[in-house]
Design an enzyme around this catalytic site. Sequence first.
Site, PDB file in Angstrom:
ATOM      1  N   ASP A  40      31.741  44.517  29.256  1.00 57.28           N
ATOM      2  CA  ASP A  40      33.108  44.152  29.634  1.00 57.28           C
ATOM      3  C   ASP A  40      34.055  44.221  28.439  1.00 57.28           C
ATOM      4  O   ASP A  40      35.166  44.752  28.529  1.00 57.28           O
ATOM      5  CB  ASP A  40      33.142  42.728  30.206  1.00 57.28           C
ATOM      6  CG  ASP A  40      32.302  42.598  31.452  1.00 57.28           C
ATOM      7  OD1 ASP A  40      31.848  43.637  31.969  1.00 57.28           O
ATOM      8  OD2 ASP A  40      32.090  41.456  31.901  1.00 57.28           O
ATOM      9  N   SER A  86      36.641  41.313  35.159  1.00 55.54           N
ATOM     10  CA  SER A  86      36.623  41.004  33.731  1.00 55.54           C
ATOM     11  C   SER A  86      37.926  40.464  33.163  1.00 55.54           C
ATOM     12  O   SER A  86      38.369  40.862  32.088  1.00 55.54           O
ATOM     13  CB  SER A  86      36.205  42.226  32.926  1.00 55.54           C
ATOM     14  OG  SER A  86      34.880  42.096  32.621  1.00 55.54           O
TER      15      SER A  86
HETATM   16  P1  ADP Z   1      35.993  37.503  35.496  1.00 58.53           P
HETATM   17  O1  ADP Z   1      35.834  37.846  34.053  1.00 58.53           O
HETATM   18  O2  ADP Z   1      35.117  38.317  36.389  1.00 58.53           O
HETATM   19  O3  ADP Z   1      37.393  37.502  35.954  1.00 58.53           O
HETATM   20  P2  ADP Z   1      34.954  35.002  34.552  1.00 58.53           P
HETATM   21  O4  ADP Z   1      34.421  33.804  35.263  1.00 58.53           O
HETATM   22  O5  ADP Z   1      34.080  35.672  33.578  1.00 58.53           O
HETATM   23  O6  ADP Z   1      35.464  36.013  35.684  1.00 58.53           O
HETATM   24  O7  ADP Z   1      36.289  34.598  33.788  1.00 58.53           O
HETATM   25  C1  ADP Z   1      37.341  33.953  34.478  1.00 58.53           C
HETATM   26  C2  ADP Z   1      37.851  32.814  33.621  1.00 58.53           C
HETATM   27  O8  ADP Z   1      38.565  33.337  32.474  1.00 58.53           O
HETATM   28  C3  ADP Z   1      38.867  31.955  34.337  1.00 58.53           C
HETATM   29  O9  ADP Z   1      38.235  30.949  35.098  1.00 58.53           O
HETATM   30  C4  ADP Z   1      39.645  31.373  33.154  1.00 58.53           C
HETATM   31  O10 ADP Z   1      38.940  30.298  32.562  1.00 58.53           O
HETATM   32  C5  ADP Z   1      39.655  32.523  32.150  1.00 58.53           C
HETATM   33  N1  ADP Z   1      40.878  33.327  32.271  1.00 58.53           N
HETATM   34  C6  ADP Z   1      40.973  34.622  32.604  1.00 58.53           C
HETATM   35  N2  ADP Z   1      42.252  35.055  32.558  1.00 58.53           N
HETATM   36  C7  ADP Z   1      43.008  33.987  32.211  1.00 58.53           C
HETATM   37  C8  ADP Z   1      44.407  33.779  31.993  1.00 58.53           C
HETATM   38  N3  ADP Z   1      45.284  34.753  32.150  1.00 58.53           N
HETATM   39  N4  ADP Z   1      44.805  32.548  31.616  1.00 58.53           N
HETATM   40  C9  ADP Z   1      43.912  31.549  31.469  1.00 58.53           C
HETATM   41  N5  ADP Z   1      42.602  31.697  31.647  1.00 58.53           N
HETATM   42  C10 ADP Z   1      42.126  32.886  32.024  1.00 58.53           C
HETATM   43 MG    MG Z   2      34.027  37.653  32.942  1.00 59.97          MG
END
Ligand code: ADP
Ligand code: MG
EC number: 2.7.1.6
Length: 384
Positions: free
Chosen positions: A172, A126
């Site tokens: 989440d 998340s």
């Molecule tokens: P999860 O929530 O399981 O990690 P998701 O696909 O829902 O996976 O979200 C991941 C996406 O969130 C990344 O591809 C990016 O676009 C965004 N994201 C998450 N953390 C960051 C961050 N620190 N900086 C920029 N984008 C982020």
């Molecule tokens: Mg996510």
Amino acid sequence: MGAQQVRERFAELYGADPEGVWAAPGRVNLIGEHTDYNDGFVMPFALPHQTTAAVSRRTDGVLRLHSADVGGGVVELGLDALAPQSDTGWTAYPAGVVWALREAGHAVTGADVHLSSTVPTGAGLSSSAALEVVVALALNDLYELGLQPWQLARLCQRAENSYVGAPTGIMDQTASACCEQGHALFLDTRDLSQRQIPFDLAAEGLRLLVVDTQVKHAHSGGEYGKRRAGCEKGAALLGVDALRDVPYAGLDAALARLGGDEEVVRLVRHVVTEDERVERTVSLLRSGDTRAIGPVLTEGHASLRDDFRISCPELDLVVDTALAHGALGARMTGGGFGGSAIVLAEATDVDTLTKAVEEAFAAAGHTAPRVFEAVPSPGARRVV
Ligand code: ADP
Ligand code: MG
């Protein structure tokens, strides 16, 4: 990255100190998988991994965004031009939060944001919710909106569903916004009532490991949609609003009424038994019998693998190897088809177990997994 570094980077980027620094964690779900869009129960806890944001207000209708974790410079957006599903990049998450706040009538007039995260992305932990919640909390404080954590979670879910375009449940964001240190959050996703359940593993000589398989199978999005549609079909066939309304005691009778639709039978059976497993986990933890939740987690994995059919060889390998090396319980966590598994173990077994999982992955020719300990940590908060 520490709050001080995030502050300093903000000042370099935007030429002034931020008004404050906030943090919001990623989460793992202890038990209650694919129940959240069935109005059921979930039980996440917050990770020590978190997204930190330095933020200042602006009055000119401009949103400037920067992340230390992606390439590229500062992205500048006009608030009046924010439109759902207009952005396919990472900026959709924070922009979606600003959009959702303004849609709900809150007078947010702009912001400068710099982010840095230790939450692994795309690992089912998340990172997206951590990103949304940290921005929502910062704006709630700076603009004195007076919203409660659960209300911020709702707005963040709206941002992810409507603005980003990802059909996720409420777990989440609620976990990131509402969890407490040393506790798991028992959340009823129908009415959003919540209870903090003491979950202090270290005090009992236990550890909970997260094993990130580093696998993401490409078809996961479509498969999620299919499972969701199948659950809705099951509820419709049974004449209930959501599968949450099928009582565990009446499960066999309910399955018999599904007219031999094997796929729907399997989906319904998973959701109804999973809700029961969450309730059983809550009562075991409340009676102080933490070790006894191990077999409940393992049952949950079998149900996700055999009935819901969203596991994969890498996740099964983690679970089977961990159990063969003394784990008290183990299961996949998150959406499925990759991502992470959790393993509950005696602290004294952790080293052997970790080595066994790493060796099993090497022997099977899989990419090395990333293994870390998950300590139930605080939810979103202001840090500076
Ligand atoms: P999860 O929530 O399981 O990690 P998701 O696909 O829902 O996976 O979200 C991941 C996406 O969130 C990344 O591809 C990016 O676009 C965004 N994201 C998450 N953390 C960051 C961050 N620190 N900086 C920029 N984008 C982020
Ligand atoms: Mg996510």
